[in-house]
Structure formats: C-alpha cells, structure tokens
Design a protein around this motif. Structure first.
Motif, PDB file in Angstrom:
ATOM      1  N   LEU A   1       7.725  -0.464  -6.985  1.00 20.87           N
ATOM      2  CA  LEU A   1       7.079  -0.530  -6.019  1.00 20.87           C
ATOM      3  C   LEU A   1       6.681   0.822  -5.516  1.00 20.87           C
ATOM      4  CD1 LEU A   1       5.733  -1.987  -3.377  1.00 20.87           C
ATOM      5  CD2 LEU A   1       8.082  -1.934  -2.418  1.00 20.87           C
ATOM      6  N   LEU A   2       7.597   1.830  -5.513  1.00 19.57           N
ATOM      7  CA  LEU A   2       7.548   3.076  -5.314  1.00 19.57           C
ATOM      8  C   LEU A   2       6.386   4.013  -5.869  1.00 19.57           C
ATOM      9  CD1 LEU A   2       8.763   5.193  -3.005  1.00 19.57           C
ATOM     10  CD2 LEU A   2      10.149   5.879  -4.818  1.00 19.57           C
ATOM     11  N   VAL A   3       6.444   3.683  -7.308  1.00 14.20           N
ATOM     12  CA  VAL A   3       5.279   4.231  -8.237  1.00 14.20           C
ATOM     13  C   VAL A   3       4.019   3.849  -7.603  1.00 14.20           C
ATOM     14  CG1 VAL A   3       4.574   4.341 -10.497  1.00 14.20           C
ATOM     15  CG2 VAL A   3       6.845   4.613 -10.148  1.00 14.20           C
TER      16      VAL A   3
ATOM     17  N   LEU B   1      10.692  10.880  -7.623  1.00 15.88           N
ATOM     18  CA  LEU B   1      10.040   9.967  -6.634  1.00 15.88           C
ATOM     19  C   LEU B   1      11.323   9.344  -5.718  1.00 15.88           C
ATOM     20  CD1 LEU B   1       6.969   8.308  -8.002  1.00 15.88           C
ATOM     21  CD2 LEU B   1       7.105  10.167  -6.525  1.00 15.88           C
ATOM     22  N   VAL B   2      12.127   8.888  -6.894  1.00 16.09           N
ATOM     23  CA  VAL B   2      13.186   8.120  -6.209  1.00 16.09           C
ATOM     24  C   VAL B   2      14.344   9.329  -5.118  1.00 16.09           C
ATOM     25  CG1 VAL B   2      15.463   6.928  -6.585  1.00 16.09           C
ATOM     26  CG2 VAL B   2      13.379   6.288  -7.627  1.00 16.09           C
TER      27      VAL B   2
ATOM     28  N   PRO C   1       0.371  -7.176  -7.663  1.00 16.16           N
ATOM     29  CA  PRO C   1       1.743  -7.276  -7.586  1.00 16.16           C
ATOM     30  C   PRO C   1       2.259  -5.906  -8.556  1.00 16.16           C
ATOM     31  CG  PRO C   1       0.954  -9.383  -8.244  1.00 16.16           C
ATOM     32  CD  PRO C   1      -0.273  -8.207  -8.174  1.00 16.16           C
ATOM     33  N   ALA C   2       3.483  -5.601  -7.428  1.00 18.96           N
ATOM     34  CA  ALA C   2       4.314  -4.286  -8.298  1.00 18.96           C
ATOM     35  C   ALA C   2       5.168  -4.794  -9.009  1.00 18.96           C
ATOM     36  CB  ALA C   2       4.716  -3.686  -7.276  1.00 18.96           C
ATOM     37  N   GLU C   3       5.192  -4.410 -10.439  1.00 21.95           N
ATOM     38  CA  GLU C   3       6.065  -4.918 -11.527  1.00 21.95           C
ATOM     39  C   GLU C   3       7.492  -3.934 -11.500  1.00 21.95           C
ATOM     40  OE1 GLU C   3       5.946  -7.732 -13.142  1.00 21.95           O
ATOM     41  OE2 GLU C   3       3.984  -8.243 -12.333  1.00 21.95           O
ATOM     42  N   PRO C   4       8.694  -4.850 -11.502  1.00 17.27           N
ATOM     43  CA  PRO C   4       9.708  -3.790 -11.595  1.00 17.27           C
ATOM     44  C   PRO C   4       9.869  -3.382 -12.816  1.00 17.27           C
ATOM     45  CG  PRO C   4      10.418  -5.997 -10.808  1.00 17.27           C
ATOM     46  CD  PRO C   4       8.849  -6.201 -11.084  1.00 17.27           C
TER      47      PRO C   4
ATOM     48  N   ALA D   1       2.213  -5.739  -2.262  1.00 16.97           N
ATOM     49  CA  ALA D   1       2.130  -5.609  -3.352  1.00 16.97           C
ATOM     50  C   ALA D   1       3.528  -6.082  -4.051  1.00 16.97           C
ATOM     51  CB  ALA D   1       2.107  -4.215  -4.004  1.00 16.97           C
ATOM     52  N   GLY D   2       4.287  -6.394  -3.222  1.00 13.55           N
ATOM     53  CA  GLY D   2       5.664  -6.869  -3.376  1.00 13.55           C
ATOM     54  C   GLY D   2       6.939  -6.279  -2.792  1.00 13.55           C
ATOM     55  N   PHE D   3       8.000  -6.319  -3.309  1.00  7.58           N
ATOM     56  CA  PHE D   3       9.152  -5.573  -2.401  1.00  7.58           C
ATOM     57  C   PHE D   3      10.183  -5.193  -3.366  1.00  7.58           C
ATOM     58  CE2 PHE D   3      10.612  -9.954  -3.349  1.00  7.58           C
ATOM     59  CZ  PHE D   3      11.896  -9.716  -3.780  1.00  7.58           C
ATOM     60  N   GLY D   4      11.013  -4.408  -2.822  1.00  6.37           N
ATOM     61  CA  GLY D   4      12.109  -3.746  -3.573  1.00  6.37           C
ATOM     62  C   GLY D   4      13.310  -3.526  -2.573  1.00  6.37           C
TER      63      GLY D   4
END
Length: 313
Positions: free
Chosen positions: A104-106, A132-133, A117-120, A188-191
C-alpha cells in the motif's frame, strides 16, 4: 473509525509479574495504550502527508497485552521491523510493517492509482521499499516520542528496518509488553502496522494520563490494596503451643525418657496460636470427635503478657 478491541493476557503464575508486570493491571495497560494509539494518529498522518500521493486513513484496530518477545512475527516472511531505543530502554518500541502495508505504501508514495487494489508484496522488500518503510517508522517514532517531561526520549534517526530471513535472527528481550495494531487504509486497500512497547516504558511515560481519564482507574491506594490482596493469599504454617510450668536448668538437665510432665491447671485455656514465630491468638485446647482442636478465645496481647510476667515475677 471502529472501536479497538482489547484482549488482556491470561493470568500467569509468578507473583512478581502478577503484581508489577503483565498481569498486574491489564486493563490499565490496555487503556493507556489505547489512549496513546488514538493520540498519535493525527501526528503520523500529518507527518507523512507530503510523502503520499493519495490520502490514507488510520485507526487503532486492536490493543493486546502481550509478551514483548512476541513483537516479532512467529514465521517472518515479507514484513519489516525496526527496534527503537530510548534513554531508559534499549528497545522502547518495536515497529512492524506487514507485507500488505509495504504494498500500500509503495502505491501511495509513487503515485499509484487509488482505485486499483494494492497487492501485498510476496518477496523480501527492496532497498527502496525499506527506505519508504523507514520514513514511515520515523514518523511513527516521532509521534510516539512526544515532547516535554513525558517524552519517551527515543533515539533518532530510526535505523533501516530488518526484513526477510534476518527478522528471524532478531533478538528481542522477553517481558511484559503491550501491542497496538493500526490499520492504514484507502480505496486501494489496507495495511497493518503494529507498535509493541514494554509495559514499564508505557506506564512510566503515559500511564498517568490513562489513569486520570479512566473513571475506574486504579489509584495508589487501590494498588496498595491489590498488593495486599496478593500477600493475604499467601499460606502460613500455624503452630499451637500449650505452656508448661517453669523449670530450672538443673531440673531440665535431669529429665529422662519416659518422665511425665504435668500441665498447669489453666494450660488448656492458654494455648498460644502462632504464625511465623509470632503469637497471634490465645486459644483453648480441646477435642472434636477423633480430632484435637483449638478454639480462638481472644487476640494475643503482648503488652498484657509482659505486665503479667512482671507481676508474677
């Protein structure tokens, strides 16, 4: 924002830990963590606002009273973790980003489509992803650190996160801890992001606020009472002693096996009940069925005993 779930850990047996650690006041620990987690959210979002291309929402998903050693995933794969030291602790915070949050962050940083959708990630994070992290972790640590007298005094900058197989080699001290799990989300989703703290660090710097905010929070007097309850549950051996007549040393040395010693006339009514070599009651010796008994007559008065001894002397 949905209310966070709290799950106090089950009671453990060591009495010291029950009094001052994980199971001493689990609700107080959970309340302090909940208050802290809710308070840092606006600061974190404000700090990463310039970093991301579309807005993220953040909420406290859960608060758990845990062991600090459980901050690391049981089966590390694609997560990233940093341990943040402070002046008072080499591991004041353990910050963990799940693989879903990295994905999600990327997308949020590099202008991904918020409607897709953001993919893990399904591999070890790349150096750029770890940067980034690390930026997110820096913002999280700053928000948790606070300022003024109640600041955690964290050491900055936050180091490069550990990930992949190296996560399994990360050594974490065991001890009472509390874990705050955050959910960051967008269309886009969640983390998920978790922050685990030793309880002593949390309560040293943030426990008073939660205590003041919670109407049923434990006061120092209540804590003393709780400590007293634990002490009162401890077992002591009782001894019932029947007094005999006084005897000179010469007479004592003359005693022989089989010799019978006569009790004083009032001996049964003056049996002393003691615990840990301290006389606590004067009892009456007797028998109930096939069992010998003592019946409590009155509390033992050491002062009266001393005066009676002077008068009889």
């Amino acid at each position: 924002m949905s209310p966070a779930q709290t799950s106090p850990a089950p009671v453990r047996s060591p009495i010291v830990e029950r009094l001052v650690g994980e199971t001493g006041e689990p609700q107080r620990v959970a309340d302090a963590a909940q208050a802290l987690g809710t308070r840092v959210i606006p600061r974190i979002l404000s700090d990463i606002e310039e970093l991301i291309s579309f807005p993220l929402e953040m909420e406290v998903e859960a608060v758990e009273v845990v062991r600090f050693g459980e901050a690391r995933p049981k089966r590390p794969q694609f997560e990233a973790m940093s341990i943040v030291p402070s002046k008072s602790s080499p591991d004041a915070l353990a910050i963990l980003a799940g693989a879903d949050l990295v994905g999600l962050l990327v997308g949020a940083v590099f202008g991904g489509d918020p409607d897709l959708p953001a993919e893990p990630i399904t591999r070890k994070p790349s150096p750029i992803e770890l940067e980034l992290v690390a930026s997110l972790f820096e913002s999280v640590a700053k928000a948790f650190n606070g300022s003024g007298e109640r600041a955690l005094d964290l050491r900055f900058p936050v180091g490069t996160p550990t990930s992949g197989a190296e996560l399994g080699k990360l050594v974490l001290r065991d001890g009472p801890g509390v874990k705050i799990t955050f959910k960051l989300s967008s269309s886009a989703g969640f983390g998920t992001l978790s922050v685990t703290m030793p309880q002593r660090v949390l309560l040293m710097h943030r426990g008073d606020a939660a205590q003041a905010a919670a109407p049923g929070a434990a006061t120092p007097g209540a804590w003393k009472a709780r400590f007293g309850e634990e002490v009162m549950r401890s077992s002591v051996a009782l001894e019932a002693t029947i007094p005999l007549s006084k005897m000179t040393l010469s007479e004592l040395t003359g005693l022989r096996v089989g010799q019978v010693i006569e009790f004083p006339q009032d001996a049964q009514a003056n049996t002393r009940l003691s615990a840990r070599r301290k006389t606590v009651f004067v009892c009456e010796f007797g028998k109930l069925g096939n069992h010998f008994t003592v019946r409590v007559r009155h509390p033992y008065d050491a002062g009266k005993e001393f005066m009676d001894g002077l008068i009889s002397g």
